[in-house]
Scaffold this motif. Structure first.
Motif, PDB file in Angstrom:
ATOM      1  N   GLU A 138       0.829  -1.216   0.000  1.00  9.10           N
ATOM      2  CA  GLU A 138       0.000   0.000   0.000  1.00  9.10           C
ATOM      3  C   GLU A 138       0.859   1.259   0.000  1.00  9.10           C
ATOM      4  OE1 GLU A 138      -2.458  -0.626   3.393  1.00  9.10           O
ATOM      5  OE2 GLU A 138      -3.942  -1.838   2.300  1.00  9.10           O
ATOM      6  N   GLU A 166       2.085   1.938  -3.537  1.00  7.95           N
ATOM      7  CA  GLU A 166       1.061   1.859  -4.580  1.00  7.95           C
ATOM      8  C   GLU A 166       1.242   2.951  -5.635  1.00  7.95           C
ATOM      9  OE1 GLU A 166      -3.830   1.532  -4.937  1.00  7.95           O
ATOM     10  OE2 GLU A 166      -2.899   2.316  -3.102  1.00  7.95           O
ATOM     11  N   LYS A 182      -1.113   4.252  -8.436  1.00  6.20           N
ATOM     12  CA  LYS A 182      -2.480   4.137  -8.932  1.00  6.20           C
ATOM     13  C   LYS A 182      -2.568   4.249 -10.451  1.00  6.20           C
ATOM     14  CE  LYS A 182      -4.702   5.667  -4.668  1.00  6.20           C
ATOM     15  NZ  LYS A 182      -5.622   6.646  -4.029  1.00  6.20           N
ATOM     16  N   GLU A 183      -1.719   5.075 -11.024  1.00  5.86           N
ATOM     17  CA  GLU A 183      -1.733   5.222 -12.484  1.00  5.86           C
ATOM     18  C   GLU A 183      -1.288   3.929 -13.160  1.00  5.86           C
ATOM     19  OE1 GLU A 183       0.240   8.017 -16.009  1.00  5.86           O
ATOM     20  OE2 GLU A 183       0.370   8.640 -13.905  1.00  5.86           O
ATOM     21  N   ALA A 224      -1.381   1.039 -11.806  1.00  6.56           N
ATOM     22  CA  ALA A 224      -2.354   0.004 -11.446  1.00  6.56           C
ATOM     23  C   ALA A 224      -3.442  -0.102 -12.510  1.00  6.56           C
ATOM     24  CB  ALA A 224      -2.965   0.310 -10.088  1.00  6.56           C
ATOM     25  N   LYS A 270      -7.637  -6.338  -9.527  1.00 11.14           N
ATOM     26  CA  LYS A 270      -7.128  -5.059  -9.045  1.00 11.14           C
ATOM     27  C   LYS A 270      -5.618  -5.173  -8.845  1.00 11.14           C
ATOM     28  CE  LYS A 270      -9.177  -2.596  -5.982  1.00 11.14           C
ATOM     29  NZ  LYS A 270      -9.818  -2.114  -4.726  1.00 11.14           N
ATOM     30  N   TYR A 290      -1.908  -3.031  -7.298  1.00 13.36           N
ATOM     31  CA  TYR A 290      -1.285  -1.907  -6.613  1.00 13.36           C
ATOM     32  C   TYR A 290      -0.439  -1.102  -7.599  1.00 13.36           C
ATOM     33  CZ  TYR A 290      -2.494  -3.757  -1.986  1.00 13.36           C
ATOM     34  OH  TYR A 290      -3.164  -4.193  -0.870  1.00 13.36           O
TER      35      TYR A 290
END
Length: 219
Positions: free
Chosen positions: A12, A15, A17-18, A20, A32, A34
């Protein structure tokens, strides 16, 4: 701290997000992520796996928690863990691994776990009969694993087993099966091209065009 929770916290904290979203899209948005690329992901738990190897005991409860997690990096961790602990895995453990094979199915984990089971098979010939049985399983992912479990064995390949497993899967219209047949033959053609040529000649009327194309790449 619980091992699973400790690794989850590290995932986490790193991570992306882009990335991911990019990784999820590559996997057809089935899972999903990370957003951790392979080198970064492996670096996170490198020391953890080193410690587990020293313990020489496979923590199945930990692996179960990881595989249940919705993030794909945790399934990859399970695969890396099993590979790191390969010397401690036994024939009986295959039936625990099968639980993972039946869950969150896609080519990435199937194609990693086939190597794990293949390595067990080099030590225990009971795996041969099991793979022959799996080659006729109703689940095509299980059949795919059986087809490809001997990848990279070179001269240690059991060609009689390879032939029978492939023959058991002729007539399939499943892309992932016909691709696997081609890959298994293509890989072995690097070691024994004459055997693969003869195989294709013998069964060309029963083989899917994709399988023939893949199998013929190096011959």
């Amino acid at each position: 701290m619980d091992k699973y929770l400790e690794i989850r916290a590290m995932f986490e904290n790193r991570e992306d997000k882009e990335n991911a979203l990019i990784m999820a899209k590559y996997m057809r948005n089935k899972f999903k992520f990370y957003g951790l690329p392979t080198p970064k992901r492996k670096e996170i738990y490198k020391s953890f796996l080193k410690d587990e190897k020293k313990n020489k005991i496979i923590d199945w409860d930990f692996l179960d928690k990881c595989y249940e997690d919705e993030h794909r990096e945790f399934q990859y961790l399970v695969c890396d863990y099993l590979n790191a602990m390969i010397r401690y895995l036994t024939y009986e453990d295959i039936f625990k691994i099968k639980k993972y094979l039946k869950s969150k199915q896609w080519w990435d984990t199937i194609d990693f776990l086939d190597k794990v089971i293949g390595k067990i098979g080099l030590r225990d010939n009971r795996v041969d009969d099991l793979m022959l049985k799996w080659s006729k399983d109703e689940d095509f992912w299980i059949r795919r694993l059986a087809i490809d479990h001997q990848l990279c064995r070179k001269e240690k390949t059991n060609i009689e087993l390879l032939e029978q497993i492939i023959v058991n899967n002729f007539g399939s219209d499943e892309f992932f099966i016909n691709k696997a047949i081609g890959w298994s033959l293509r890989d072995y053609s690097k070691t024994n091209p004459d055997w693969v040529r003869n195989f294709i000649s013998k069964y060309k009327d029963k083989m899917d065009k994709l399988s023939i194309k893949e199998a013929s790449k190096y011959i």
